[in-house]
Design a protein around this motif. Structure first.
Motif, mmCIF file in Angstrom:
data_model
loop_
_atom_site.group_PDB
_atom_site.id
_atom_site.type_symbol
_atom_site.label_atom_id
_atom_site.label_comp_id
_atom_site.label_asym_id
_atom_site.label_seq_id
_atom_site.Cartn_x
_atom_site.Cartn_y
_atom_site.Cartn_z
ATOM 1 N N PHE A 1 -16.975 12.847 -9.175
ATOM 2 C CA PHE A 1 -18.409 12.990 -8.924
ATOM 3 C C PHE A 1 -19.228 11.877 -9.562
ATOM 4 O O PHE A 1 -20.448 11.959 -9.595
ATOM 5 C CB PHE A 1 -18.907 14.341 -9.435
ATOM 6 C CG PHE A 1 -18.278 15.504 -8.735
ATOM 7 C CD1 PHE A 1 -18.101 15.511 -7.364
ATOM 8 C CD2 PHE A 1 -17.853 16.603 -9.452
ATOM 9 C CE1 PHE A 1 -17.521 16.587 -6.720
ATOM 10 C CE2 PHE A 1 -17.273 17.695 -8.814
ATOM 11 C CZ PHE A 1 -17.111 17.673 -7.447
ATOM 12 N N TYR B 1 -21.875 8.833 -2.004
ATOM 13 C CA TYR B 1 -22.628 10.016 -1.587
ATOM 14 C C TYR B 1 -24.008 9.698 -1.017
ATOM 15 O O TYR B 1 -24.718 10.593 -0.596
ATOM 16 C CB TYR B 1 -22.782 10.989 -2.770
ATOM 17 C CG TYR B 1 -21.468 11.550 -3.247
ATOM 18 C CD1 TYR B 1 -20.798 12.532 -2.523
ATOM 19 C CD2 TYR B 1 -20.896 11.087 -4.420
ATOM 20 C CE1 TYR B 1 -19.597 13.048 -2.964
ATOM 21 C CE2 TYR B 1 -19.682 11.597 -4.864
ATOM 22 C CZ TYR B 1 -19.042 12.573 -4.129
ATOM 23 O OH TYR B 1 -17.853 13.075 -4.567
ATOM 24 N N THR C 1 -25.066 9.847 -7.936
ATOM 25 C CA THR C 1 -24.435 11.145 -8.165
ATOM 26 C C THR C 1 -23.750 11.146 -9.524
ATOM 27 O O THR C 1 -23.102 10.170 -9.901
ATOM 28 C CB THR C 1 -23.398 11.441 -7.065
ATOM 29 O OG1 THR C 1 -24.052 11.365 -5.807
ATOM 30 C CG2 THR C 1 -22.789 12.808 -7.224
ATOM 31 N N TRP D 1 -21.522 17.278 -13.922
ATOM 32 C CA TRP D 1 -22.253 18.295 -14.673
ATOM 33 C C TRP D 1 -22.528 17.792 -16.076
ATOM 34 O O TRP D 1 -21.617 17.384 -16.791
ATOM 35 C CB TRP D 1 -21.424 19.568 -14.709
ATOM 36 C CG TRP D 1 -22.034 20.681 -15.498
ATOM 37 C CD1 TRP D 1 -21.638 21.135 -16.708
ATOM 38 C CD2 TRP D 1 -23.138 21.484 -15.110
ATOM 39 N NE1 TRP D 1 -22.424 22.171 -17.119
ATOM 40 C CE2 TRP D 1 -23.359 22.404 -16.143
ATOM 41 C CE3 TRP D 1 -23.965 21.517 -13.996
ATOM 42 C CZ2 TRP D 1 -24.377 23.344 -16.094
ATOM 43 C CZ3 TRP D 1 -24.962 22.448 -13.943
ATOM 44 C CH2 TRP D 1 -25.162 23.349 -14.985
ATOM 45 N N THR E 1 -34.052 18.520 -13.087
ATOM 46 C CA THR E 1 -34.053 19.413 -11.930
ATOM 47 C C THR E 1 -35.439 20.043 -11.793
ATOM 48 O O THR E 1 -36.294 19.916 -12.674
ATOM 49 C CB THR E 1 -33.004 20.527 -12.100
ATOM 50 O OG1 THR E 1 -33.363 21.312 -13.236
ATOM 51 C CG2 THR E 1 -31.611 19.953 -12.263
ATOM 52 N N GLN F 1 -28.424 13.310 -7.746
ATOM 53 C CA GLN F 1 -27.875 14.653 -7.663
ATOM 54 C C GLN F 1 -26.764 14.822 -8.679
ATOM 55 O O GLN F 1 -26.182 13.852 -9.141
ATOM 56 C CB GLN F 1 -27.368 14.961 -6.259
ATOM 57 C CG GLN F 1 -26.187 14.127 -5.821
ATOM 58 C CD GLN F 1 -25.761 14.435 -4.395
ATOM 59 O OE1 GLN F 1 -26.254 15.364 -3.782
ATOM 60 N NE2 GLN F 1 -24.846 13.645 -3.867
ATOM 61 N N LEU G 1 -23.193 16.973 -9.053
ATOM 62 C CA LEU G 1 -22.183 17.748 -8.331
ATOM 63 C C LEU G 1 -21.196 18.331 -9.323
ATOM 64 O O LEU G 1 -20.848 17.688 -10.323
ATOM 65 C CB LEU G 1 -21.431 16.859 -7.336
ATOM 66 C CG LEU G 1 -22.234 16.283 -6.177
ATOM 67 C CD1 LEU G 1 -21.348 15.384 -5.329
ATOM 68 C CD2 LEU G 1 -22.829 17.376 -5.330
ATOM 69 N N THR H 1 -18.016 23.091 -3.880
ATOM 70 C CA THR H 1 -18.790 22.125 -4.649
ATOM 71 C C THR H 1 -20.258 22.531 -4.674
ATOM 72 O O THR H 1 -20.851 22.823 -3.634
ATOM 73 C CB THR H 1 -18.640 20.725 -4.038
ATOM 74 O OG1 THR H 1 -17.257 20.394 -4.000
ATOM 75 C CG2 THR H 1 -19.379 19.700 -4.868
ATOM 76 N N ARG H 2 -20.850 22.557 -5.849
ATOM 77 C CA ARG H 2 -22.254 22.921 -6.028
ATOM 78 C C ARG H 2 -23.072 21.655 -6.238
ATOM 79 O O ARG H 2 -22.562 20.649 -6.732
ATOM 80 C CB ARG H 2 -22.421 23.840 -7.242
ATOM 81 C CG ARG H 2 -21.531 25.065 -7.272
ATOM 82 C CD ARG H 2 -21.953 26.161 -6.323
ATOM 83 N NE ARG H 2 -23.336 26.522 -6.450
ATOM 84 C CZ ARG H 2 -23.804 27.545 -7.167
ATOM 85 N NH1 ARG H 2 -22.982 28.297 -7.838
ATOM 86 N NH2 ARG H 2 -25.083 27.802 -7.195
ATOM 87 N N THR H 3 -24.356 21.722 -5.889
ATOM 88 C CA THR H 3 -25.242 20.571 -5.977
ATOM 89 C C THR H 3 -26.545 20.954 -6.657
ATOM 90 O O THR H 3 -27.094 22.026 -6.414
ATOM 91 C CB THR H 3 -25.577 20.044 -4.561
ATOM 92 O OG1 THR H 3 -24.370 19.774 -3.868
ATOM 93 C CG2 THR H 3 -26.408 18.787 -4.632
ATOM 94 N N TYR I 1 -30.256 18.919 -7.313
ATOM 95 C CA TYR I 1 -30.988 17.693 -7.055
ATOM 96 C C TYR I 1 -31.841 17.327 -8.258
ATOM 97 O O TYR I 1 -32.405 18.189 -8.930
ATOM 98 C CB TYR I 1 -31.857 17.836 -5.807
ATOM 99 C CG TYR I 1 -31.032 18.048 -4.570
ATOM 100 C CD1 TYR I 1 -30.165 17.056 -4.112
ATOM 101 C CD2 TYR I 1 -31.081 19.235 -3.867
ATOM 102 C CE1 TYR I 1 -29.382 17.245 -2.990
ATOM 103 C CE2 TYR I 1 -30.311 19.437 -2.743
ATOM 104 C CZ TYR I 1 -29.461 18.433 -2.306
ATOM 105 O OH TYR I 1 -28.693 18.629 -1.196
#
Length: 124
Positions: A8, A16, A20, A23, A32, A51, A53, A60-62, A64
């Motif tokens: 990520f 992407y 990106t 976490w 955010t 973002q 990820l 997969t969670r996102t 922004y």
């Protein structure tokens, strides 16, 4: 760098489309929507800047990210807007049958307060 983090990590946005990060791997200056709200800020019409990820439940969670330096202060409601909100909330607590203001919102499924919807239970 762990494989998941490396998957990520795309700070220039070639893979992407936008920068990106993994976490908790975003650089300072990004936030955010919830983090902006906690700081009494809002995105203010700016586009998504980056973002985050991560692998989560269901895939997969996102999240922004927006630039903090371009964020605008939160707007406060005017006194007229606050009065209108108060009237609307009072209307939701007022029974249309008995015109009593209840301490709870009138259930939409019943269309009236519980006492008017089930009068036989009060008599018992």
């Amino acid at each position: 760098m762990a494989r998941i983090r490396a998957a990520f990590h795309d700070p220039d946005g070639t893979r992407y489309g936008i920068p990106t990060y993994w976490w908790k791997g975003a650089p300072p200056g990004y936030a955010t929507r919830r983090q902006l709200t906690a700081a009494d800020l809002r995105p203010g019409g700016q586009p998504v800047a980056a973002q985050v990820l991560w692998r989560g439940v269901g895939g997969t969670r996102t999240a922004y990210l927006y630039r903090v330096d371009l964020a605008a202060p939160k707007r406060t409601a005017t006194p007229a807007q606050r009065a209108a909100i108060g009237k609307a909330l009072t209307a939701r607590r007022t029974c249309p049958t008995c015109h009593t203001v209840r301490p709870y919102f009138i259930p939409r499924s019943l269309g009236e307060c519980v006492d008017c919807a089930y009068p036989q239970e009060d008599a018992a």
